[in-house]
Enzyme design. Structure first.
Site, mmCIF file in Angstrom:
data_model
loop_
_atom_site.group_PDB
_atom_site.id
_atom_site.type_symbol
_atom_site.label_atom_id
_atom_site.label_comp_id
_atom_site.label_asym_id
_atom_site.label_seq_id
_atom_site.Cartn_x
_atom_site.Cartn_y
_atom_site.Cartn_z
ATOM 1 N N CYS A 214 -8.432 2.558 6.533
ATOM 2 C CA CYS A 214 -7.852 3.193 5.349
ATOM 3 C C CYS A 214 -8.385 2.568 4.070
ATOM 4 C CB CYS A 214 -6.328 3.213 5.424
ATOM 5 S SG CYS A 214 -5.551 1.887 4.554
ATOM 6 N N HIS B 91 3.459 1.851 11.558
ATOM 7 C CA HIS B 91 2.315 1.724 12.475
ATOM 8 C C HIS B 91 2.252 2.837 13.498
ATOM 9 C CE1 HIS B 91 3.374 -2.493 11.311
ATOM 10 N NE2 HIS B 91 2.118 -2.427 10.951
ATOM 11 N N THR C 223 -6.604 1.108 11.471
ATOM 12 C CA THR C 223 -6.753 1.303 10.017
ATOM 13 C C THR C 223 -7.099 0.024 9.254
ATOM 14 O OG1 THR C 223 -4.357 1.048 9.834
ATOM 15 C CG2 THR C 223 -5.215 3.300 9.874
ATOM 16 N N HIS D 283 -1.697 -5.061 19.032
ATOM 17 C CA HIS D 283 -1.029 -4.560 17.823
ATOM 18 C C HIS D 283 -0.386 -3.198 18.099
ATOM 19 C CE1 HIS D 283 -0.463 -3.143 13.692
ATOM 20 N NE2 HIS D 283 -0.574 -4.402 13.329
ATOM 21 N N CYS E 128 0.853 -1.186 0.000
ATOM 22 C CA CYS E 128 0.000 0.000 0.000
ATOM 23 C C CYS E 128 0.896 1.246 0.000
ATOM 24 C CB CYS E 128 -0.883 0.000 1.252
ATOM 25 S SG CYS E 128 0.108 0.060 2.756
ATOM 26 N N CYS F 288 2.637 5.986 8.820
ATOM 27 C CA CYS F 288 1.744 6.199 7.687
ATOM 28 C C CYS F 288 0.871 7.423 7.970
ATOM 29 C CB CYS F 288 0.849 4.973 7.483
ATOM 30 S SG CYS F 288 -0.375 5.249 6.187
ATOM 31 N N GLU G 149 0.107 -0.608 16.268
ATOM 32 C CA GLU G 149 -0.638 0.592 15.844
ATOM 33 C C GLU G 149 -1.605 1.009 16.951
ATOM 34 O OE1 GLU G 149 -2.955 0.265 12.201
ATOM 35 O OE2 GLU G 149 -4.197 1.941 12.851
ATOM 36 N N ASN H 23 -3.491 -6.732 8.719
ATOM 37 C CA ASN H 23 -4.348 -6.637 7.527
ATOM 38 C C ASN H 23 -4.356 -7.950 6.749
ATOM 39 O OD1 ASN H 23 -2.722 -6.170 4.807
ATOM 40 N ND2 ASN H 23 -1.556 -5.221 6.443
HETATM 41 FE FE1 F3S Z 1 -1.050 0.969 4.431
HETATM 42 FE FE2 F3S Z 1 -1.212 3.163 5.808
HETATM 43 FE FE3 F3S Z 1 -3.367 1.864 5.133
HETATM 44 S S1 F3S Z 1 0.323 1.582 6.056
HETATM 45 S S2 F3S Z 1 -2.755 -0.279 5.098
HETATM 46 S S3 F3S Z 1 -1.967 2.880 3.715
HETATM 47 S S4 F3S Z 1 -2.961 2.828 7.076
#
Ligand code: F3S
Length: 279
Positions: free
Chosen positions: A189, A73, A161, A123, A12, A95, A125, A219
């Site tokens: 996200c 994170h 996210t 986690h 991503c 991010c 994050e 994820n």
């Molecule tokens: Fe990637 Fe940032 Fe989303 S690391 S999964 S774009 S929160």
């Protein structure tokens, strides 16, 4: 055997950005470069970074000097402040979408809201997000846990996210009944949503799904859950070496998806190995 790669899979924006920052930091070899914990949750990519001179430290005590890269994170703000106070060059690879969730949490905490975070309490994050509420946030993983919270006057909700939109909807429904005032920041996200939708679509069209990504990648775990929920036989692997020919016996169509921290080269190796097994 047809091998179909999900339309949205793999790296991503946030992960690519973190890796670019790390690569740039490693170009200057006049000082050591460390990450605090894994930069991203993919052991193969972390090993590749190590070979480039980006070392992994578990605590600030392991980094006497040089550059410290904050993971995608995000981290506890106290840790970031301490790194700066120790004179380290802090490179922020958090991010921007995680950073936005952190900002919302600080706004809610400053406004007197009881902060609730939907996410995995183990986690990084999520522990980082909670730290932005100075430890006053409550973390829930489900609507059932949200229902067990005491009635709150002013409640603010922020989401890890990588959570599923369905889970968010359920938790919002519960909290709306339990609070006099509810503010919701949907911080799931876009990359997560797209990968989840593509994985679900593909899983419904194939007999076997292969989900590629780090074992501790949140994820990637969500993608596995989504594929399993379709009833399609699903296998979560980190590398091509884990593929088992027995999974593919008699199979005409196999689907492949990958977590947001899974590099393209790992997905390409998986695809190549599947082609070999299909012969
Ligand atoms: Fe990637 Fe940032 Fe989303 S690391 S999964 S774009 S929160």
């Amino acid at each position: 055997m047809d091998i179909i790669i999900a339309e949205n899979a793999g790296f991503c924006f946030g992960v690519k950005r973190a890796l670019e920052l790390a690569a740039r930091a490693a170009e200057d070899d006049s000082r050591p470069v460390h990450t605090l914990g894994a930069l991203i949750h993919n052991p193969q990519e972390v090993a590749r970074l190590e070979a480039q001179g980006v070392h992994r430290a578990e605590s600030l005590e392991e980094v006497p000097s040089g550059a410290m890269i904050l993971s995608a994170h995000g981290v506890d703000p106290a840790m970031e402040a301490e790194a700066k106070a120790r004179g380290l060059e802090v490179i922020d690879a958090t991010c921007p979408f995680v950073r936005r969730a952190q900002d919302h949490i600080r706004t809610l905490a400053a406004g007197g809201y009881s902060v609730v975070i939907l996410g995995d309490p183990a986690h990084r994050e999520v522990t980082g997000l909670a730290a932005h509420a100075q430890g006053k946030a409550t973390i829930v993983t489900s609507a059932a846990e949200a229902a067990a919270l005491p009635f709150g006057g002013k409640c603010g909700l922020v989401v890890q996210t990588t959570q599923r939109p369905e889970t968010l909807r359920e938790v919002v429904g519960v909290l709306a009944e339990q609070s006099r005032e509810l503010r919701v920041f949907n911080t799931i996200c876009e990359a997560t949503v797209k990968r989840q939708e593509s994985a679900q679509d593909l899983a419904q069209q194939v007999e076997v799904m292969i989900v590629v990504g780090g074992r501790i990648s949140a994820n990637t775990a969500r993608l596995r859950e989504i594929c399993e929920a379709t009833g399609t036989s699903t296998h979560h692997i980190e590398t091509a070496a884990e593929l088992d020919a027995d999974w593919l016996s008699g199979v005409q169509r196999v689907g492949v998806t990958a977590g947001a921290s899974t590099p393209d080269w790992v997905v390409a190796e998986v695809e190549a190995r599947l082609r070999e097994l299909a012969l």
